[in-house]
Design a protein around this motif. Structure first.
Motif, PDB file in Angstrom:
ATOM      1  N   GLN A   1      25.564  63.289  15.807  1.00 42.40           N
ATOM      2  CA  GLN A   1      24.619  62.187  15.595  1.00 42.40           C
ATOM      3  C   GLN A   1      24.955  61.011  16.507  1.00 42.40           C
ATOM      4  O   GLN A   1      24.079  60.401  17.117  1.00 42.40           O
ATOM      5  N   LEU A   2      26.275  60.728  16.623  1.00 36.85           N
ATOM      6  CA  LEU A   2      26.680  59.632  17.512  1.00 36.85           C
ATOM      7  C   LEU A   2      26.280  59.961  18.947  1.00 36.85           C
ATOM      8  O   LEU A   2      25.790  59.086  19.685  1.00 36.85           O
ATOM      9  N   MET A   3      26.444  61.220  19.352  1.00 38.96           N
ATOM     10  CA  MET A   3      26.065  61.613  20.707  1.00 38.96           C
ATOM     11  C   MET A   3      24.570  61.384  20.933  1.00 38.96           C
ATOM     12  O   MET A   3      24.156  60.927  21.998  1.00 38.96           O
ATOM     13  N   ALA A   4      23.762  61.707  19.933  1.00 41.28           N
ATOM     14  CA  ALA A   4      22.315  61.501  20.073  1.00 41.28           C
ATOM     15  C   ALA A   4      21.999  60.011  20.224  1.00 41.28           C
ATOM     16  O   ALA A   4      21.184  59.617  21.071  1.00 41.28           O
ATOM     17  N   TRP A   5      22.655  59.164  19.412  1.00 45.70           N
ATOM     18  CA  TRP A   5      22.402  57.716  19.527  1.00 45.70           C
ATOM     19  C   TRP A   5      22.859  57.187  20.890  1.00 45.70           C
ATOM     20  O   TRP A   5      22.222  56.313  21.469  1.00 45.70           O
ATOM     21  N   ILE A   6      24.010  57.711  21.392  1.00 43.31           N
ATOM     22  CA  ILE A   6      24.480  57.287  22.725  1.00 43.31           C
ATOM     23  C   ILE A   6      23.424  57.632  23.773  1.00 43.31           C
ATOM     24  O   ILE A   6      23.078  56.821  24.639  1.00 43.31           O
ATOM     25  N   ASP A   7      22.885  58.842  23.663  1.00 40.37           N
ATOM     26  CA  ASP A   7      21.895  59.298  24.646  1.00 40.37           C
ATOM     27  C   ASP A   7      20.648  58.411  24.608  1.00 40.37           C
ATOM     28  O   ASP A   7      20.119  58.009  25.651  1.00 40.37           O
ATOM     29  N   VAL A   8      20.196  58.087  23.408  1.00 42.25           N
ATOM     30  CA  VAL A   8      18.960  57.289  23.291  1.00 42.25           C
ATOM     31  C   VAL A   8      19.194  55.856  23.789  1.00 42.25           C
ATOM     32  O   VAL A   8      18.422  55.332  24.599  1.00 42.25           O
ATOM     33  N   THR A   9      20.279  55.231  23.337  1.00 42.30           N
ATOM     34  CA  THR A   9      20.517  53.829  23.744  1.00 42.30           C
ATOM     35  C   THR A   9      20.751  53.756  25.248  1.00 42.30           C
ATOM     36  O   THR A   9      20.243  52.856  25.936  1.00 42.30           O
ATOM     37  N   GLY A  10      21.508  54.749  25.775  1.00 38.76           N
ATOM     38  CA  GLY A  10      21.750  54.780  27.226  1.00 38.76           C
ATOM     39  C   GLY A  10      20.459  54.986  27.997  1.00 38.76           C
ATOM     40  O   GLY A  10      20.226  54.343  29.031  1.00 38.76           O
ATOM     41  N   ALA A  11      19.606  55.871  27.488  1.00 39.74           N
ATOM     42  CA  ALA A  11      18.345  56.151  28.181  1.00 39.74           C
ATOM     43  C   ALA A  11      17.432  54.922  28.199  1.00 39.74           C
ATOM     44  O   ALA A  11      16.741  54.670  29.194  1.00 39.74           O
ATOM     45  N   VAL A  12      17.457  54.144  27.118  1.00 44.04           N
ATOM     46  CA  VAL A  12      16.613  52.938  27.099  1.00 44.04           C
ATOM     47  C   VAL A  12      17.113  51.950  28.167  1.00 44.04           C
ATOM     48  O   VAL A  12      16.314  51.387  28.934  1.00 44.04           O
ATOM     49  N   ALA A  13      18.437  51.776  28.252  1.00 49.16           N
ATOM     50  CA  ALA A  13      18.980  50.873  29.290  1.00 49.16           C
ATOM     51  C   ALA A  13      18.605  51.388  30.683  1.00 49.16           C
ATOM     52  O   ALA A  13      18.221  50.603  31.565  1.00 49.16           O
ATOM     53  N   ALA A  14      18.690  52.710  30.867  1.00 45.83           N
ATOM     54  CA  ALA A  14      18.367  53.293  32.177  1.00 45.83           C
ATOM     55  C   ALA A  14      16.879  53.131  32.502  1.00 45.83           C
ATOM     56  O   ALA A  14      16.511  52.778  33.626  1.00 45.83           O
ATOM     57  N   ARG A  15      16.033  53.376  31.507  1.00 46.20           N
ATOM     58  CA  ARG A  15      14.582  53.239  31.748  1.00 46.20           C
ATOM     59  C   ARG A  15      14.210  51.801  32.068  1.00 46.20           C
ATOM     60  O   ARG A  15      13.365  51.533  32.922  1.00 46.20           O
ATOM     61  N   ARG A  16      14.835  50.870  31.342  1.00 43.78           N
ATOM     62  CA  ARG A  16      14.525  49.453  31.598  1.00 43.78           C
ATOM     63  C   ARG A  16      14.917  49.089  33.020  1.00 43.78           C
ATOM     64  O   ARG A  16      14.218  48.327  33.693  1.00 43.78           O
ATOM     65  N   TRP A  17      16.073  49.620  33.477  1.00 46.78           N
ATOM     66  CA  TRP A  17      16.511  49.282  34.839  1.00 46.78           C
ATOM     67  C   TRP A  17      15.623  49.967  35.874  1.00 46.78           C
ATOM     68  O   TRP A  17      15.176  49.353  36.851  1.00 46.78           O
ATOM     69  N   ALA A  18      15.385  51.272  35.657  1.00 42.53           N
ATOM     70  CA  ALA A  18      14.673  52.081  36.658  1.00 42.53           C
ATOM     71  C   ALA A  18      13.172  51.782  36.679  1.00 42.53           C
ATOM     72  O   ALA A  18      12.497  52.061  37.655  1.00 42.53           O
ATOM     73  N   LYS A  19      12.674  51.243  35.566  1.00 46.13           N
ATOM     74  CA  LYS A  19      11.228  51.059  35.404  1.00 46.13           C
ATOM     75  C   LYS A  19      10.499  52.394  35.632  1.00 46.13           C
ATOM     76  O   LYS A  19       9.461  52.461  36.309  1.00 46.13           O
ATOM     77  N   ALA A  20      11.118  53.442  35.106  1.00 45.05           N
ATOM     78  CA  ALA A  20      10.582  54.803  35.241  1.00 45.05           C
ATOM     79  C   ALA A  20      11.149  55.633  34.100  1.00 45.05           C
ATOM     80  O   ALA A  20      12.106  55.214  33.444  1.00 45.05           O
ATOM     81  N   GLU A  21      10.555  56.810  33.917  1.00 45.82           N
ATOM     82  CA  GLU A  21      11.153  57.736  32.952  1.00 45.82           C
ATOM     83  C   GLU A  21      12.471  58.246  33.520  1.00 45.82           C
ATOM     84  O   GLU A  21      12.651  58.290  34.743  1.00 45.82           O
TER      85      GLU A  21
END
Ligand SMILES: CC(C)(COP(=O)(O)OP(=O)(O)OC[C@H]1O[C@@H](n2cnc3c(N)ncnc32)[C@H](O)[C@@H]1OP(=O)(O)O)[C@@H](O)C(=O)NCCC(=O)NCCS
Length: 149
Positions: A28-48
């Motif tokens: 579960q922690l791994m899933a939350w890490i993936d989601v929170t990390g992906a949001v930071a990455a998407r915000r930076w990349a302005k892309a999926e």
């Protein structure tokens, strides 16, 4: 670090293992890490983005049923189409205690699901410069690991 993405959770029964004193399930922690990390990455990349790898899943301390979990994610390095994100996970009780630090690499994708360029991350503070230098070392290690597989 700039542009921190924060997420907050409460550890519920469905997030726990079956121990006598229920603990947060590692997956579960791994899933939350993936989601929170992906949001930071998407915000930076302005892309999926898509996850390429996640380093360092050492669970330093436990979290238990009903604990408050706080995650903070920030970009540490960018390549051409990939970027590294640091995700820190804390348990918030009387004080905030870090239970995990993970580094994840994401690749930005265009509308055809092909890797696409990301805006350059230029470190400014000493902490950002230190993280950037270590990210370059981690990139080399990941490439060596890939070559050896
Ligand atoms: C990520 C993916 C799109 C990359 O495609 P690709 O054709 O290998 O693209 P490239 O070889 O051009 O690599 C793209 C970038 O990813 C980086 N990369 C690829 N594999 C990597 C790895 N194991 N670790 C770190 N970075 C990696 C490359 O260095 C490159 O970075 P750069 O553009 O900043 O230099 C593709 O491998 C993929 O779709 N993987 C599945 C991802 C997924 O579904 N994740 C969800 C979990 S199942």
């Amino acid at each position: 670090m700039k542009d921190i993405t924060t997420s907050v959770q409460i550890v519920l029964a469905q997030h726990c293992n079956g121990n006598r004193r229920p603990r947060l399930f590692g997956g579960q922690l791994m899933a939350w890490i993936d989601v929170t990390g992906a949001v930071a990455a998407r915000r930076w990349a302005k892309a999926e983005v898509t996850t390429v790898c996640v380093d360092n899943l050492t669970f330093e301390k436990p979290a238990y049923l009903n604990d408050i979990i706080v995650q903070e994610a920030c970009v540490t390095w960018t390549g051409n189409t990939s970027l590294e994100v640091r995700v820190d996970t804390y348990v918030e009780r009387e004080t905030r205690e870090r239970i995990n630090r993970a580094y994840a690499v994401f690749v930005a994708l265009d509308e055809n699901e092909k890797p696409t360029r990301v805006p350059e991350f230029i470190p400014e503070t000493q902490e950002e410069m230190d993280e950037y230098a270590m990210a370059v070392e981690r990139k080399v290690m990941r490439m060596q690991f890939q070559l050896n597989q």
